[in-house]
Design a protein around this motif. Sequence first.
Motif, short mmCIF file in Angstrom:
data_model
loop_
_atom_site.label_atom_id
_atom_site.label_comp_id
_atom_site.label_asym_id
_atom_site.label_seq_id
_atom_site.Cartn_x
_atom_site.Cartn_y
_atom_site.Cartn_z
N MET A 155 0.85 -1.20 0.00
CA MET A 155 0.00 0.00 0.00
C MET A 155 0.88 1.25 0.00
SD MET A 155 -2.95 0.80 2.82
CE MET A 155 -1.78 0.87 4.16
N MET A 156 1.96 1.20 0.81
CA MET A 156 2.89 2.33 0.85
C MET A 156 3.55 2.53 -0.51
SD MET A 156 4.73 1.44 4.49
CE MET A 156 6.16 2.51 4.20
N PHE A 157 3.88 1.42 -1.17
CA PHE A 157 4.54 1.49 -2.48
C PHE A 157 3.60 2.11 -3.51
CE2 PHE A 157 7.68 0.53 -5.56
CZ PHE A 157 7.07 0.00 -6.69
N ALA A 158 2.34 1.63 -3.53
CA ALA A 158 1.37 2.16 -4.50
C ALA A 158 1.16 3.65 -4.26
CB ALA A 158 0.06 1.40 -4.38
N SER A 159 1.09 4.04 -2.99
CA SER A 159 0.92 5.47 -2.68
C SER A 159 2.16 6.26 -3.10
CB SER A 159 0.70 5.66 -1.17
OG SER A 159 -0.51 5.06 -0.77
N ALA A 160 3.34 5.70 -2.83
CA ALA A 160 4.59 6.42 -3.14
C ALA A 160 4.74 6.66 -4.65
CB ALA A 160 5.79 5.62 -2.63
N ILE A 161 4.23 5.72 -5.45
CA ILE A 161 4.36 5.92 -6.92
C ILE A 161 3.04 6.43 -7.50
CG2 ILE A 161 6.15 4.13 -7.04
CD1 ILE A 161 4.08 2.30 -8.38
N ASP A 162 2.11 6.74 -6.61
CA ASP A 162 0.83 7.34 -7.01
C ASP A 162 0.14 6.52 -8.10
OD1 ASP A 162 -0.31 10.50 -8.44
OD2 ASP A 162 -1.22 9.12 -6.99
N THR A 163 0.10 5.22 -7.86
CA THR A 163 -0.50 4.31 -8.86
C THR A 163 -1.27 3.21 -8.14
OG1 THR A 163 1.44 4.69 -10.24
CG2 THR A 163 0.06 2.80 -10.82
N GLN A 164 -2.53 3.01 -8.54
CA GLN A 164 -3.32 1.91 -7.97
C GLN A 164 -2.90 0.61 -8.65
OE1 GLN A 164 -5.38 1.85 -5.36
NE2 GLN A 164 -4.71 3.99 -5.15
N LEU A 165 -2.66 -0.42 -7.89
CA LEU A 165 -2.20 -1.69 -8.49
C LEU A 165 -3.12 -2.83 -8.10
CD1 LEU A 165 1.61 -1.20 -7.73
CD2 LEU A 165 0.47 -1.00 -9.95
N THR A 166 -3.17 -3.85 -8.95
CA THR A 166 -3.97 -5.05 -8.67
C THR A 166 -3.23 -5.91 -7.65
OG1 THR A 166 -4.76 -4.99 -10.95
CG2 THR A 166 -5.05 -7.06 -9.73
N THR A 167 -3.94 -6.24 -6.55
CA THR A 167 -3.27 -7.08 -5.54
C THR A 167 -3.87 -8.48 -5.56
OG1 THR A 167 -4.86 -6.41 -3.86
CG2 THR A 167 -2.82 -5.12 -4.02
N VAL A 168 -3.04 -9.47 -5.22
CA VAL A 168 -3.47 -10.87 -5.15
C VAL A 168 -3.23 -11.33 -3.72
CG1 VAL A 168 -3.19 -13.19 -6.07
CG2 VAL A 168 -2.78 -11.19 -7.55
N PRO A 169 -4.32 -11.53 -2.92
CA PRO A 169 -4.14 -11.89 -1.51
C PRO A 169 -3.96 -13.40 -1.31
CG PRO A 169 -6.45 -11.51 -1.96
CD PRO A 169 -5.74 -11.31 -3.26
N TYR A 170 -3.10 -13.77 -0.38
CA TYR A 170 -2.88 -15.17 0.00
C TYR A 170 -3.08 -15.28 1.52
CZ TYR A 170 -0.62 -15.59 -4.58
OH TYR A 170 -0.36 -15.59 -5.94
N LYS A 171 -3.07 -16.48 2.04
CA LYS A 171 -3.21 -16.63 3.50
C LYS A 171 -1.87 -16.44 4.21
CE LYS A 171 -7.34 -19.55 3.72
NZ LYS A 171 -8.34 -18.65 4.19
N GLY A 172 -0.86 -16.17 3.43
CA GLY A 172 0.47 -15.90 3.98
C GLY A 172 1.42 -15.69 2.82
N THR A 173 2.59 -15.12 3.08
CA THR A 173 3.51 -14.93 1.95
C THR A 173 4.36 -16.16 1.72
OG1 THR A 173 4.97 -13.70 3.44
CG2 THR A 173 3.54 -12.43 1.97
N GLY A 174 4.13 -17.21 2.51
CA GLY A 174 4.71 -18.51 2.13
C GLY A 174 4.11 -18.96 0.80
N PRO A 175 2.78 -19.14 0.75
CA PRO A 175 2.16 -19.50 -0.54
C PRO A 175 2.33 -18.42 -1.62
CG PRO A 175 0.51 -19.33 1.24
CD PRO A 175 1.85 -19.25 1.86
N ALA A 176 2.37 -17.16 -1.21
CA ALA A 176 2.58 -16.10 -2.22
C ALA A 176 3.94 -16.27 -2.89
CB ALA A 176 2.51 -14.73 -1.55
N MET A 177 4.95 -16.64 -2.09
CA MET A 177 6.29 -16.83 -2.64
C MET A 177 6.29 -17.97 -3.67
SD MET A 177 9.44 -15.94 -2.85
CE MET A 177 9.89 -14.92 -1.44
N THR A 178 5.52 -19.00 -3.40
CA THR A 178 5.43 -20.12 -4.35
C THR A 178 4.97 -19.62 -5.72
OG1 THR A 178 4.90 -21.61 -2.52
CG2 THR A 178 4.37 -22.39 -4.75
N ASP A 179 3.95 -18.74 -5.70
CA ASP A 179 3.45 -18.21 -6.98
C ASP A 179 4.42 -17.22 -7.60
OD1 ASP A 179 1.26 -19.77 -6.90
OD2 ASP A 179 -0.22 -18.15 -6.82
N LEU A 180 5.17 -16.49 -6.78
CA LEU A 180 6.17 -15.55 -7.32
C LEU A 180 7.25 -16.35 -8.04
CD1 LEU A 180 6.63 -12.38 -7.14
CD2 LEU A 180 8.40 -12.94 -5.46
N LEU A 181 7.66 -17.45 -7.40
CA LEU A 181 8.69 -18.31 -8.00
C LEU A 181 8.19 -18.95 -9.29
CD1 LEU A 181 10.00 -20.00 -4.73
CD2 LEU A 181 11.28 -18.43 -6.18
#
Length: 311
Positions: A155-181
């Motif tokens: 949220m801080m990043f989107a505000s800092a670059i003044d751009t709304q971005l699409t977010t993908v929520p997970y139940k933790g960034t463990g599973p999020a990391m799997t999708d990033l990889l």
Amino acid sequence: VSLFAASASAQNYPERSITMVVPFSAGGPTDTVARLVAESMSKDLGQQIIVENVGGAGGTLGAGRVAQADPDGYTILLHHIGMATSATLYRKLAYDTLNAFEYVGLVTEVPMTIVARKDFEPTDLKGLIDYVKANKDTVTVANAGIGAASHLCGMMFASAIDTQLTTVPYKGTGPAMTDLLGGQVDIMCDQTTNTTKQIQGGTINAYAVTSPARLKIFPDLPTAVESGLADFQVGIWHGIYAPKGTPAEVTERLSKSLQLALKDQNVTARFAELGTEPSSEADATPAALKAKLGEIARWKPVIEAAGQYAD
Ligand code: MLT
């Protein structure tokens, strides 16, 4: 009689295993901190601390679970800065943040890293910002739900670059990391306790750290501030809580055990490998954690400026 029995059991605490709720998926940064500390505390307490992952709603489901648990010291919560940000982000919380918990102490304050999937073209933060702004309708940002540290940083990043971005929520960034990889999601702001291994392995791109200074483990990784994002600093403090009404003998006993764990070589060495460090003895106290909830006031204007609430 019941009062007598309660105080007697508080004196002999703990007499059986303890559940430590982690309000995010297994394998993520919060889980990593919890399992390290729980293992060490178990030795001192002479009872097993069993970590239970209760994910969902950016950590507020797990926090709510502990808020409603019996105040006997056998259900505790390890949670982070999200305890403070959720107080503003959620219009309706199942618990009253400042009145539902007793405090044990602060554990560690973890830096965050702005990272992207390996084949993302930009090679530095400025290039990432330019790319994200030029492709704002397609770039996806992973987080662990509204109230997560990854949500706050995103949220801080989107505000800092003044751009709304699409977010993908997970139940933790463990599973999020799997999708990033796997390349299913593009960027994420996540704690070094979850990104260090991948950055060192070169399986994700890293652009900046959110700490005031560069990290010993990543001397070539610039801070967000030196890369041009003024004031872009956030440290993810973690605390241990018990339900309101848990006897002081119990929370003090847990705090003493936490302080020992934060001097345990196994904990301090692993924290250092993961870019973080244990809270000081003075911070691993109920009073220090209670005072940290004052950060609700710090993050309230940031959240209000971004306008990203959960109903
Ligand atoms: C967060 O973003 O709050 C944490 O990454 C959640 C987690 O520990 O998985």
